[in-house]
Design a protein around this motif. Sequence first.
Motif, PDB file in Angstrom:
ATOM      1  N   ILE A   1       0.830  -1.206   0.000  1.00 30.08           N
ATOM      2  CA  ILE A   1       0.000   0.000   0.000  1.00 30.08           C
ATOM      3  C   ILE A   1       0.864   1.255   0.000  1.00 30.08           C
ATOM      4  O   ILE A   1       0.595   2.215  -0.741  1.00 30.08           O
ATOM      5  CB  ILE A   1      -0.943   0.004   1.225  1.00 30.08           C
ATOM      6  CG1 ILE A   1      -1.959  -1.124   1.098  1.00 30.08           C
ATOM      7  CG2 ILE A   1      -1.659   1.348   1.363  1.00 30.08           C
ATOM      8  CD1 ILE A   1      -2.770  -1.366   2.340  1.00 30.08           C
ATOM      9  N   TRP A   2       1.902   1.252   0.810  1.00 30.87           N
ATOM     10  CA  TRP A   2       2.771   2.430   0.912  1.00 30.87           C
ATOM     11  C   TRP A   2       3.398   2.774  -0.438  1.00 30.87           C
ATOM     12  O   TRP A   2       3.389   3.932  -0.865  1.00 30.87           O
ATOM     13  CB  TRP A   2       3.842   2.171   1.973  1.00 30.87           C
ATOM     14  CG  TRP A   2       4.702   3.359   2.267  1.00 30.87           C
ATOM     15  CD1 TRP A   2       4.327   4.676   2.251  1.00 30.87           C
ATOM     16  CD2 TRP A   2       6.091   3.345   2.631  1.00 30.87           C
ATOM     17  NE1 TRP A   2       5.383   5.481   2.593  1.00 30.87           N
ATOM     18  CE2 TRP A   2       6.477   4.692   2.826  1.00 30.87           C
ATOM     19  CE3 TRP A   2       7.022   2.336   2.821  1.00 30.87           C
ATOM     20  CZ2 TRP A   2       7.780   5.027   3.191  1.00 30.87           C
ATOM     21  CZ3 TRP A   2       8.309   2.686   3.201  1.00 30.87           C
ATOM     22  CH2 TRP A   2       8.675   4.015   3.376  1.00 30.87           C
ATOM     23  N   ILE A   3       3.928   1.780  -1.109  1.00 26.10           N
ATOM     24  CA  ILE A   3       4.563   2.040  -2.407  1.00 26.10           C
ATOM     25  C   ILE A   3       3.517   2.427  -3.454  1.00 26.10           C
ATOM     26  O   ILE A   3       3.767   3.305  -4.292  1.00 26.10           O
ATOM     27  CB  ILE A   3       5.389   0.829  -2.868  1.00 26.10           C
ATOM     28  CG1 ILE A   3       6.557   0.599  -1.900  1.00 26.10           C
ATOM     29  CG2 ILE A   3       5.919   1.031  -4.288  1.00 26.10           C
ATOM     30  CD1 ILE A   3       7.392  -0.621  -2.192  1.00 26.10           C
ATOM     31  N   MET A   4       2.348   1.797  -3.415  1.00 28.68           N
ATOM     32  CA  MET A   4       1.277   2.204  -4.333  1.00 28.68           C
ATOM     33  C   MET A   4       0.938   3.682  -4.154  1.00 28.68           C
ATOM     34  O   MET A   4       0.664   4.390  -5.120  1.00 28.68           O
ATOM     35  CB  MET A   4       0.018   1.358  -4.098  1.00 28.68           C
ATOM     36  CG  MET A   4       0.070  -0.034  -4.663  1.00 28.68           C
ATOM     37  SD  MET A   4      -1.589  -0.751  -4.927  1.00 28.68           S
ATOM     38  CE  MET A   4      -2.315  -0.577  -3.309  1.00 28.68           C
ATOM     39  N   ASN A   5       0.966   4.139  -2.903  1.00 28.72           N
ATOM     40  CA  ASN A   5       0.664   5.541  -2.614  1.00 28.72           C
ATOM     41  C   ASN A   5       1.783   6.476  -3.065  1.00 28.72           C
ATOM     42  O   ASN A   5       1.528   7.564  -3.600  1.00 28.72           O
ATOM     43  CB  ASN A   5       0.427   5.733  -1.115  1.00 28.72           C
ATOM     44  CG  ASN A   5      -0.811   5.002  -0.622  1.00 28.72           C
ATOM     45  OD1 ASN A   5      -1.656   4.581  -1.409  1.00 28.72           O
ATOM     46  ND2 ASN A   5      -0.921   4.859   0.680  1.00 28.72           N
ATOM     47  N   ILE A   6       3.014   6.053  -2.858  1.00 28.38           N
ATOM     48  CA  ILE A   6       4.180   6.903  -3.137  1.00 28.38           C
ATOM     49  C   ILE A   6       4.318   7.248  -4.618  1.00 28.38           C
ATOM     50  O   ILE A   6       4.901   8.284  -4.963  1.00 28.38           O
ATOM     51  CB  ILE A   6       5.465   6.224  -2.608  1.00 28.38           C
ATOM     52  CG1 ILE A   6       5.565   6.433  -1.093  1.00 28.38           C
ATOM     53  CG2 ILE A   6       6.718   6.758  -3.291  1.00 28.38           C
ATOM     54  CD1 ILE A   6       6.775   5.807  -0.463  1.00 28.38           C
ATOM     55  N   TRP A   7       3.757   6.426  -5.493  1.00 23.20           N
ATOM     56  CA  TRP A   7       3.871   6.713  -6.924  1.00 23.20           C
ATOM     57  C   TRP A   7       3.363   8.109  -7.270  1.00 23.20           C
ATOM     58  O   TRP A   7       3.757   8.689  -8.292  1.00 23.20           O
ATOM     59  CB  TRP A   7       3.101   5.676  -7.745  1.00 23.20           C
ATOM     60  CG  TRP A   7       3.746   4.335  -7.837  1.00 23.20           C
ATOM     61  CD1 TRP A   7       3.228   3.141  -7.412  1.00 23.20           C
ATOM     62  CD2 TRP A   7       5.031   4.013  -8.389  1.00 23.20           C
ATOM     63  NE1 TRP A   7       4.096   2.100  -7.657  1.00 23.20           N
ATOM     64  CE2 TRP A   7       5.224   2.613  -8.270  1.00 23.20           C
ATOM     65  CE3 TRP A   7       6.047   4.775  -8.975  1.00 23.20           C
ATOM     66  CZ2 TRP A   7       6.376   1.969  -8.706  1.00 23.20           C
ATOM     67  CZ3 TRP A   7       7.197   4.125  -9.417  1.00 23.20           C
ATOM     68  CH2 TRP A   7       7.350   2.753  -9.280  1.00 23.20           C
ATOM     69  N   SER A   8       2.501   8.677  -6.454  1.00 21.05           N
ATOM     70  CA  SER A   8       1.920   9.986  -6.777  1.00 21.05           C
ATOM     71  C   SER A   8       2.949  11.108  -6.797  1.00 21.05           C
ATOM     72  O   SER A   8       2.734  12.135  -7.441  1.00 21.05           O
ATOM     73  CB  SER A   8       0.814  10.347  -5.774  1.00 21.05           C
ATOM     74  OG  SER A   8       1.359  10.649  -4.505  1.00 21.05           O
ATOM     75  N   VAL A   9       4.082  10.924  -6.114  1.00 21.28           N
ATOM     76  CA  VAL A   9       5.103  11.981  -6.089  1.00 21.28           C
ATOM     77  C   VAL A   9       6.376  11.566  -6.825  1.00 21.28           C
ATOM     78  O   VAL A   9       7.389  12.251  -6.741  1.00 21.28           O
ATOM     79  CB  VAL A   9       5.450  12.374  -4.628  1.00 21.28           C
ATOM     80  CG1 VAL A   9       4.240  12.980  -3.933  1.00 21.28           C
ATOM     81  CG2 VAL A   9       5.974  11.180  -3.832  1.00 21.28           C
ATOM     82  N   ILE A  10       6.319  10.448  -7.530  1.00 24.06           N
ATOM     83  CA  ILE A  10       7.470   9.983  -8.310  1.00 24.06           C
ATOM     84  C   ILE A  10       7.357  10.528  -9.733  1.00 24.06           C
ATOM     85  O   ILE A  10       6.323  10.345 -10.384  1.00 24.06           O
ATOM     86  CB  ILE A  10       7.536   8.438  -8.354  1.00 24.06           C
ATOM     87  CG1 ILE A  10       7.620   7.874  -6.934  1.00 24.06           C
ATOM     88  CG2 ILE A  10       8.723   7.972  -9.188  1.00 24.06           C
ATOM     89  CD1 ILE A  10       8.838   8.286  -6.161  1.00 24.06           C
ATOM     90  N   PRO A  11       8.379  11.228 -10.231  1.00 19.77           N
ATOM     91  CA  PRO A  11       8.339  11.753 -11.604  1.00 19.77           C
ATOM     92  C   PRO A  11       8.023  10.652 -12.616  1.00 19.77           C
ATOM     93  O   PRO A  11       8.433   9.515 -12.459  1.00 19.77           O
ATOM     94  CB  PRO A  11       9.753  12.312 -11.801  1.00 19.77           C
ATOM     95  CG  PRO A  11      10.208  12.665 -10.426  1.00 19.77           C
ATOM     96  CD  PRO A  11       9.622  11.613  -9.532  1.00 19.77           C
ATOM     97  N   LEU A  12       7.292  11.014 -13.642  1.00 22.76           N
ATOM     98  CA  LEU A  12       6.828  10.149 -14.723  1.00 22.76           C
ATOM     99  C   LEU A  12       5.637   9.286 -14.295  1.00 22.76           C
ATOM    100  O   LEU A  12       4.684   9.108 -15.050  1.00 22.76           O
ATOM    101  CB  LEU A  12       7.948   9.257 -15.271  1.00 22.76           C
ATOM    102  CG  LEU A  12       9.153   9.981 -15.882  1.00 22.76           C
ATOM    103  CD1 LEU A  12      10.177   8.969 -16.392  1.00 22.76           C
ATOM    104  CD2 LEU A  12       8.723  10.906 -17.010  1.00 22.76           C
ATOM    105  N   ALA A  13       5.697   8.724 -13.091  1.00 16.44           N
ATOM    106  CA  ALA A  13       4.543   7.946 -12.599  1.00 16.44           C
ATOM    107  C   ALA A  13       3.435   8.915 -12.188  1.00 16.44           C
ATOM    108  O   ALA A  13       2.368   8.972 -12.798  1.00 16.44           O
ATOM    109  CB  ALA A  13       4.948   7.066 -11.431  1.00 16.44           C
ATOM    110  N   GLN A  14       3.682   9.689 -11.138  1.00 15.49           N
ATOM    111  CA  GLN A  14       2.807  10.767 -10.680  1.00 15.49           C
ATOM    112  C   GLN A  14       1.341  10.353 -10.565  1.00 15.49           C
ATOM    113  O   GLN A  14       0.445  11.089 -10.967  1.00 15.49           O
ATOM    114  CB  GLN A  14       2.942  11.978 -11.614  1.00 15.49           C
ATOM    115  CG  GLN A  14       4.340  12.581 -11.585  1.00 15.49           C
ATOM    116  CD  GLN A  14       4.517  13.670 -12.624  1.00 15.49           C
ATOM    117  OE1 GLN A  14       4.289  13.463 -13.809  1.00 15.49           O
ATOM    118  NE2 GLN A  14       4.955  14.840 -12.173  1.00 15.49           N
TER     119      GLN A  14
END
Length: 256
Positions: free
Chosen positions: A100-113
Amino acid sequence: MADNGCGFPAPGLHSFLFKPIATFGGFEFNKVMLLALITTLLVVTFFTLAFGKAKVVPGKLQMIGEAGYDFVRRGIVYETLGKKEGEKFVPLMVSLFFFIWIMNIWSVIPLAQFPVSSIIAYPMVLAAVVYVVWVSMTFKRHGFVGFFKNVTGYDKELGGVLPLVMVIEFFSNLLVRPFTHAVRLFANMFAGHLMLVMFTVASWYLLNSWMIPAAGVSFVMTIVMIGFELFVQAVQAYVFVLLACSYIQGALAEHH
């Protein structure tokens, strides 16, 4: 982005829709599915590398893995279920937390966002996993009669209001509980992503207009929102697992 007539591309539900990357027969594979797949591979790969060849004197990767594993085990599972009952649920809860944590973190990762959890199908599946574990553990521990008493909050001391309480508890536990468990995670990630998109797009829009000072304010708010979102992402993973443990704790508790 949708244009509201003034030139500002206002974010909306279209921000959560993605064109398929590939199509296999009638099955469409899009960006969100790709991020979910990468998340799975990251979690599995990390813990395999961290503990695949565990050493008495741990290396850096093993130390990080042990710290994360121990945080969930001691800080959530043991605190809720106790060491004796909780030990067998640790692998599941650790997996849920980091997934869940990594699924959430994608929102602030460039390109994924984009936070995968903002698509309700993913929280629903995870909540369903917890639901199945909770129901099966309740049946296993208490049998059919005990299960019925557990989910209806049966207590003969309630007297005349007992039938009403039992109906409310029955629907609350079997229908409302899994729904709220999923929606809590989904709603927070959905709202957070919408706010990030709004401030990011507003910064770019204002920068290309005569309101450049306002663009600076919007950009600062974007940075603040990213920091706040990082905090919320971890908290939501924590809360989801904490609630999962509390449900299982209720399944294991003795009812008279």
